[in-house]
Design an enzyme around this catalytic site. Structure first.
Site, mmCIF file in Angstrom:
data_model
loop_
_atom_site.group_PDB
_atom_site.id
_atom_site.type_symbol
_atom_site.label_atom_id
_atom_site.label_comp_id
_atom_site.label_asym_id
_atom_site.label_seq_id
_atom_site.Cartn_x
_atom_site.Cartn_y
_atom_site.Cartn_z
ATOM 1 N N HIS A 34 0.869 -1.188 0.000
ATOM 2 C CA HIS A 34 0.000 0.000 0.000
ATOM 3 C C HIS A 34 0.907 1.239 0.000
ATOM 4 C CE1 HIS A 34 1.114 0.123 4.203
ATOM 5 N NE2 HIS A 34 0.600 -1.077 4.382
ATOM 6 N N HIS A 37 4.128 1.248 2.084
ATOM 7 C CA HIS A 37 5.290 0.556 1.484
ATOM 8 C C HIS A 37 5.908 1.410 0.376
ATOM 9 C CE1 HIS A 37 2.863 -3.003 2.931
ATOM 10 N NE2 HIS A 37 4.029 -3.252 3.468
#
Ligand code: PAF
Length: 278
Positions: A34, A37
């Protein structure tokens, strides 16, 4: 972007990247990527190093009562997101590569690992420390990037790298939040629409407590008020505590490097969050 699935492929790819770029940066993940990251990958890429992201859902950090098979997986989406973020290499080992038969060594962190998540999830940080040490040894990166979202994990890994004299720097990256304050997490997708509506109350309650703590209040009353408001909103609060940031030891009032940490269950989802004071 290259993908390595075996150790010989990883060795060849990292050797070529090191020859071309000098430094290597590692972003360890369990996939289901997501925007949090993405921020780790972008920070690693911005450092000028060739960026290696690992995707490995690590069985050793899941407890017996935690459903490893329920952990979200999205290989195609993850690879597309990593390519778009400028990642040079993705390391996707199998369980048999990470934990070959006959393996007899794990890392047992103490200190910062003992309370909070360490109590709620016995063995969790043994799994995290062990897999991170293996990833660091395999990739031989100069730096590894970890989100502040998992504050205790960040402290445990930083301490481990220092204690074992591992030749890499652990770089923290700020938590990425949705516009309503909810910290990004792979587990947010398991919230129902109604729970998703209430989930930002966790960070809102922590922020209200942080304001009082910054003004010099003793921690007990603001934290009790925050717990009460969360319980009234249907959260099952596991802990909400003011701690010394690096050691995770509970402290009675705000001090330099302190952190407010929380874990609360909403339906079946355990939300974790933390923030600084002031
Ligand atoms: O934060 C995570 O996703 C995992 O704990 C990590 C650091 C990749 C180790 O498995």
């Amino acid at each position: 972007m290259q993908v390595a699935r075996t150790l010989p492929e990883l060795r060849a790819a990292t050797a070529a990247l090191r020859a071309r770029h000098g430094a290597l940066a590692l972003v360890p993940t369990m996939g289901a990527l997501h925007a949090g990251h993405r921020a780790l990958v972008l920070a690693a890429v911005a450092s000028g190093a060739a960026t290696v992201a690992s995707i490995f859902v690590n069985p050793l950090q899941f407890g017996a009562n935690e459903d490893l098979s329920r952990y979200p997986r999205d290989e195609d989406g993850d690879l597309a997101a990593l390519r778009a973020s400028g990642c040079a290499l993705v390391w996707m080992p199998g369980v048999e590569t990470m934990y070959p038969p006959g393996g007899a060594t794990t890392i047992e962190p103490t200190g910062a690992a003992e309370n909070w998540e360490g109590m709620a999830r016995p063995g969790h940080f043994r799994g995290v420390a062990t897999v991170c040490a293996k990833l660091f040894g395999q990739v031989r990166a100069d730096r590894a990037y970890f989100g502040e979202k998992d504050w205790q994990q960040l402290q445990v890994v930083t301490r481990m790298a220092a204690d074992l004299h591992l030749p890499l720097e652990i770089v923290p990256v700020e938590t990425v939040r949705e516009s309503d304050g909810l910290a990004m997490s792979s587990r947010n997708r398991f919230l129902s629409a109604e729970e998703r509506g209430r989930a930002p109350l966790l960070y809102a309650a922590m922020t209200a407590a942080a304001t009082e703590l910054a003004a010099g209040a003793d921690a007990a009353a603001p934290l009790a008020a925050a717990r009460q408001s969360l319980t009234a909103a249907g959260f099952d609060v596991d802990y909400l505590a003011l701690v010394d940031g690096p050691s995770l030891r509970e402290i009675p009032r705000a001090a330099p490097d302190c952190r407010l940490i929380a874990a609360a269950r909403l339906g079946t989802v355990r939300l974790l969050d933390n923030r600084g004071i002031g």
